[in-house]
Design a protein around this motif. Structure first.
Motif, PDB file in Angstrom:
ATOM      1  N   GLY A 100       0.800  -1.219   0.000  1.00 36.27           N
ATOM      2  CA  GLY A 100       0.000   0.000   0.000  1.00 36.27           C
ATOM      3  C   GLY A 100       0.835   1.272   0.000  1.00 36.27           C
ATOM      4  O   GLY A 100       0.288   2.361   0.006  1.00 36.27           O
ATOM      5  N   GLY A 216      -7.985   0.770  11.708  1.00 40.07           N
ATOM      6  CA  GLY A 216      -8.767   0.577  10.501  1.00 40.07           C
ATOM      7  C   GLY A 216      -9.809  -0.492  10.771  1.00 40.07           C
ATOM      8  O   GLY A 216      -9.515  -1.524  11.383  1.00 40.07           O
ATOM      9  N   SER A 220     -11.205  -2.192   5.977  1.00 39.20           N
ATOM     10  CA  SER A 220     -10.044  -1.448   5.477  1.00 39.20           C
ATOM     11  C   SER A 220      -8.740  -2.198   5.713  1.00 39.20           C
ATOM     12  O   SER A 220      -7.667  -1.599   5.686  1.00 39.20           O
ATOM     13  N   ARG A 221      -8.851  -3.513   5.965  1.00 39.17           N
ATOM     14  CA  ARG A 221      -7.637  -4.329   6.158  1.00 39.17           C
ATOM     15  C   ARG A 221      -7.543  -5.380   5.063  1.00 39.17           C
ATOM     16  O   ARG A 221      -8.466  -6.188   4.897  1.00 39.17           O
ATOM     17  N   PRO A 222      -6.433  -5.396   4.332  1.00 41.15           N
ATOM     18  CA  PRO A 222      -6.311  -6.266   3.157  1.00 41.15           C
ATOM     19  C   PRO A 222      -6.538  -7.746   3.452  1.00 41.15           C
ATOM     20  O   PRO A 222      -7.026  -8.471   2.593  1.00 41.15           O
ATOM     21  N   PHE A 227     -12.682  -6.718   2.984  1.00 37.68           N
ATOM     22  CA  PHE A 227     -11.849  -5.609   2.490  1.00 37.68           C
ATOM     23  C   PHE A 227     -12.480  -4.927   1.273  1.00 37.68           C
ATOM     24  O   PHE A 227     -12.866  -5.585   0.317  1.00 37.68           O
ATOM     25  N   ASN A 230      -9.646   0.061   0.174  1.00 37.45           N
ATOM     26  CA  ASN A 230      -8.968   1.260   0.698  1.00 37.45           C
ATOM     27  C   ASN A 230      -8.381   0.966   2.068  1.00 37.45           C
ATOM     28  O   ASN A 230      -9.081   0.440   2.936  1.00 37.45           O
ATOM     29  N   ILE A 231      -7.112   1.314   2.271  1.00 36.32           N
ATOM     30  CA  ILE A 231      -6.475   1.061   3.561  1.00 36.32           C
ATOM     31  C   ILE A 231      -6.214   2.374   4.301  1.00 36.32           C
ATOM     32  O   ILE A 231      -6.277   3.443   3.706  1.00 36.32           O
ATOM     33  N   ASP A 233      -3.223   3.873   5.600  1.00 33.94           N
ATOM     34  CA  ASP A 233      -1.800   3.654   5.422  1.00 33.94           C
ATOM     35  C   ASP A 233      -1.002   3.817   6.723  1.00 33.94           C
ATOM     36  O   ASP A 233      -1.228   4.751   7.483  1.00 33.94           O
TER      37      ASP A 233
END
Ligand SMILES: Cc1ncc(COP(=O)(O)O)c(C=O)c1O
Length: 331
Positions: A100, A216, A220-222, A227, A230-231, A233
């Motif tokens: 990311g 998150g 928002s966590r891969p 998911f 969008n993360i 960062d």
């Protein structure tokens, strides 16, 4: 000449606090939301403090000297800080980029003349996209690379000097600049150095200070099945996950005066809306983690018990490094 600094190292810290005055008035909020503008550090993020702490410690104990090569795992900000503050002290740095990492940051590394590597180059965690990131494996992998090549692994995730530096600087600055009137301290965590060190200091001054961690949301966590793409960062989950995913410094400081009063989940998309709204209302231009922490602070400010209270929130960086993401995309 009295007011000329010899190095950017001298410019780290003493960042200002700014209240979210217009947004509060526009939304009828009765609490005071006070942001600490960590993006006013020399390379534009809170991580300059970490770089100073880690380099200072390693130089002092003789582990590194002029010309040494540092390596670490970073989403971008730590690498930029280690590159800049390292170069200012005649050290080299090689970053291993977290997933990311934005295009802008990768270009900044190239600007500093660095050779960029990725998690995929660390055998121990090369399959992190399927399994989630196991921090112990990551640390073992990067330490092995350091040992094999004569590099120094700065170890932002494990070194206590990280949180101790925030205990020594960020915490006292907030206490001083609010005249000790802090009711809530709100921050996200990556290494959790900021949260742990600052939180410990503030709670030592006043045991009633509420420490609010922000993470998150699963969307928002891969590694989560929910998911959305969008993360937030630079951040990691702080709680409500298996302990192996919790930042090391949180666990190592559980018996050292650190604990959360609450952990709030924020979706990246909600952070984007907060960033856009506060760019319009108060002229801020926050990075994603700052906007996510602020989203949680606003949630707290709406609670009846927060009326008249001071909520201090960390803004780790600004939005300039996220222009390739949807952070400021308005349809
Ligand atoms: C953008 C951003 N926000 C927040 C953090 C979290 O800071 P800390 O590592 O002190 O928890 C980081 C750290 O990597 C970051 O890069």
């Amino acid at each position: 000449m009295a007011n000329i600094h010899k190095s950017i190292v001298e410019l780290v810290g003493n960042t200002p606090l700014v209240e979210l005055t217009n947004y509060q008035a526009d939304h009828g909020l009765k609490a005071h939301i006070i942001g600490k503008l960590e993006y006013l550090n020399p390379t534009g993020s809170v991580k300059d403090r970490l770089a100073v702490a880690l380099i200072e410690e390693a130089l002092a104990n003789g582990t590194i000297q002029e010309g040494s090569t540092l390596i670490d795992v970073t989403s971008g900000n730590t690498g930029i800080s280690l590159a800049a503050l390292g170069h200012a002290q005649r050290l080299k740095f090689i970053p291993y980029l977290e997933p990311g990492t934005t295009e802008e940051r990768t270009k900044i590394y190239k600007g500093y003349g660095l050779e960029v590597r990725s998690f995929h180059d660390i055998a121990e965690v090369a399959d992190f996209e399927e399994k989630g990131l196991v921090l112990d494996d990551l640390i073992a992998g990067i330490q092995r690379i350091a040992d094999e090549n004569g590099y120094y692994y700065t170890g932002q995730t494990v070194r206590e000097s990280n949180q101790q530096y925030h205990y020594k600087t960020t915490g006292p600055e907030i206490w001083r600049d609010t005249d000790g009137k802090v009711d809530y301290f709100v921050a996200m965590g990556g290494t959790a150095g900021t949260l742990v060190g600052t939180g410990r200091y503030l709670r030592e001054q006043n045991p009633d200070v509420k420490i609010i961690g922000v993470q998150g949301a699963p969307q928002s966590r891969p590694e989560s099945p929910d998911f959305t793409g969008n993360i937030v960062d630079g951040t990691l989950p702080l709680g409500r996950v298996d302990r192996q995913f919790v930042p090391t410094l949180i666990i190592s400081n559980e018996d050292n005066g650190f604990s959360f009063d609450e952990i709030i989940d924020v979706k990246a998309e909600d952070a984007f809306l907060t960033a856009q709204a506060t760019a319009e209302s108060d002229g801020l231009f926050l990075g994603t983690s700052a906007a996510a922490a602020l989203t949680a602070a606003i949630e707290i400010a709406k609670r009846p018990e927060a009326e008249g209270k001071n909520i201090v929130v960390i803004y780790p960086d600004n939005g300039y490094k996220y222009l390739s993401t949807d952070l400021y995309k308005r349809d």
